[in-house]
Write a protein that holds these residues in place. Sequence first.
Motif, PDB file in Angstrom:
ATOM      1  N   VAL A 170       0.823  -1.213   0.000  1.00 25.60           N
ATOM      2  CA  VAL A 170       0.000   0.000   0.000  1.00 25.60           C
ATOM      3  C   VAL A 170       0.855   1.261   0.000  1.00 25.60           C
ATOM      4  O   VAL A 170       0.438   2.297  -0.537  1.00 25.60           O
ATOM      5  CB  VAL A 170      -0.985  -0.006   1.198  1.00 25.60           C
ATOM      6  N   SER A 171       2.052   1.219   0.555  1.00 28.16           N
ATOM      7  CA  SER A 171       2.893   2.420   0.581  1.00 28.16           C
ATOM      8  C   SER A 171       3.375   2.805  -0.814  1.00 28.16           C
ATOM      9  O   SER A 171       3.773   3.950  -1.048  1.00 28.16           O
ATOM     10  CB  SER A 171       4.095   2.211   1.507  1.00 28.16           C
ATOM     11  N   PHE A 172       3.315   1.865  -1.771  1.00 25.10           N
ATOM     12  CA  PHE A 172       3.688   2.182  -3.151  1.00 25.10           C
ATOM     13  C   PHE A 172       2.776   3.262  -3.728  1.00 25.10           C
ATOM     14  O   PHE A 172       3.176   4.015  -4.603  1.00 25.10           O
ATOM     15  CB  PHE A 172       3.611   0.912  -4.006  1.00 25.10           C
ATOM     16  N   PHE A 173       1.550   3.328  -3.238  1.00 28.60           N
ATOM     17  CA  PHE A 173       0.533   4.200  -3.812  1.00 28.60           C
ATOM     18  C   PHE A 173       0.481   5.574  -3.139  1.00 28.60           C
ATOM     19  O   PHE A 173      -0.484   6.315  -3.330  1.00 28.60           O
ATOM     20  CB  PHE A 173      -0.835   3.527  -3.721  1.00 28.60           C
ATOM     21  N   THR A 174       1.485   5.911  -2.355  1.00 26.98           N
ATOM     22  CA  THR A 174       1.524   7.228  -1.731  1.00 26.98           C
ATOM     23  C   THR A 174       2.881   7.856  -1.949  1.00 26.98           C
ATOM     24  O   THR A 174       3.894   7.161  -2.107  1.00 26.98           O
ATOM     25  CB  THR A 174       1.241   7.145  -0.219  1.00 26.98           C
TER      26      THR A 174
END
Length: 605
Positions: free
Chosen positions: A292-296
């Motif tokens: 999920v951190s890839f998308f921020t």
Amino acid sequence: MNNILFMKAKTYTLGICLLLFMLTGCKEQPKTVNQQLSTNEQIQELYKSEIEQSIQALDSMSVLNATSDKIEAYKKARQHFKTIEPVLAFVDQNNYKSLNAPNILQVLEEDATDIKIRNPFGFQVIEELLHEEPLDTILLHQTINITRSRLSLIQANTAIELKDYHIIWLLRNQVVRIATTGITGFDSPVLGQSLTESQYTYKTLLTLVDLFKDEFSSETVYNDLKASFETAIEVLNHDFDSFDRFNFIQNHTDQQLKLLIKTQNDWQVTFPFEMAIANTAESLFGAKTLNVSFFTDYKNDTINLNAKAQLGKELFNDKLLSRNKTMACASCHISDLAFTDGRKTFDERQQRNSPTLTYAAYQQSFFMDGRAGSLEGQVVGVAENHDEFNLPMDSLVNRVMKHPEYKTLMTSLYTNKRIEYNIRHAIASYVRTLSSFDSKFDNNINGVEHTLTQAEKDGFNLFMGKAVCATCHFPPLFNGTVPPNFTDTEVELLGTPAENDTINATISDDLGRYDVFNTKEREHFFKTPTVRNIEKTAPYMHNGVYNTLEEVVDFYNRGGGKGIGIQEEYQTLPFDSLNLTTEEQANLVAFMKTLTDADFSTKND
């Protein structure tokens, strides 16, 4: 031109070049390095050979007269292109996307001063042109020439230098690509060769595994990985409409992801960072499959993240954040309704309803028109919207910091003094927790339970195949963020009507994406939302024109807006009817209802 690799950290490129220079300058090189260099040379040879054969097949199309002969030559060109897809898509993502793009006008909107409109080219465009009547030979030859020129360019300008972790990423990406776009018909819109083409790409994966045989310490892992790819090739020898995609993903895709974990452990691979797909992904629909951190843009702010998300939840539910203290984020995003508002439009001032926040974290653009680039940016949009919070961010910051509890939490959880950023980050961190991947469907395809009915399984297979839903709503998120790289979130023109009318339909007057930059070619375009939790998010479409999923499926089955008489030049849906039977439509609805997360499945029932 991409000269080395698809990498997020440019510093690695320089390091690899320097390392290779040092190694090739030594008289005595370790055996593993010699093998690595030799393997890269073999991959490069395969890469250039397949591209050359694709170019030759395209060239032959120009001298053939019969359309049927041109189609056969095209199939050969496409076969060689797909054979090298796993490598090309990894080392040169942008050129791969261009060569494999759908036959849809490309609109690139960096900002209001940098808008580019480009006609598509590449294999999908050629495929569609070949099947148009009458055949536009001039446009066909122009498209062929542009496509072969791009292939020639990348053939001459790509130097392949892959390390062990790149190979794992490449293999994993292709396994996911096959399952999410390959078997759906995404890039074979007319010929329907997706299953055959997936076989081509699996054969390339077998070649790569053989080239890296010496990396394996365990002969069992090597043999199991090869056997899994070989079995998948056999299973894909099937007709498109009746292919069991549920079984394929459960018994082949997921098996291969697990074997790749064993492979990287066997190779003792160290990854420099994580891509969108987690380095430990063991199943396509797992809760930990995506990073999920890839998308921020705020990847490093992970200290006390759970506490920050809890603070964000409190802010999300607090009406203090709006000018008149009458509205909170939760006013429009109601938890029992999968964080939607349950209305056609939120109130008389709004043109649209509130989209679900579940799985919102896994996108590259936000709001229905994609005008925000992050969840943090979306918070600003809501705060400063006159019809929503109507409170400038500096005033919102003052209110939060005058609240004793919030002030204490802000100063204790965050070491920086950027209070506005911290407020936005806290709320966004909470929204990122609203994705559980624990629906009935997830639990069944992951083998946690065995409760899917045959109708629900058939519905999934229709969604992924004949009904072409998955060519816009990509698994595992079932939204418009395109796997396996997950760097683009698509917008579409469906031709959504103003009223539920199939006789005298007129398009909704909401211009969607057009209002962001006034780009005419983006009139009525909207971001593709997730289908997850759709059972809880009625009414449907941006204007709530449809009250039931049955009505939504009927709209798509008719061919979208054009199917009910709305003429829009840039509609992105197939215009023809899907010709789904009444039973097939019911099965589609049954499948979509299995995507309700456990937290919502028992509420309001």
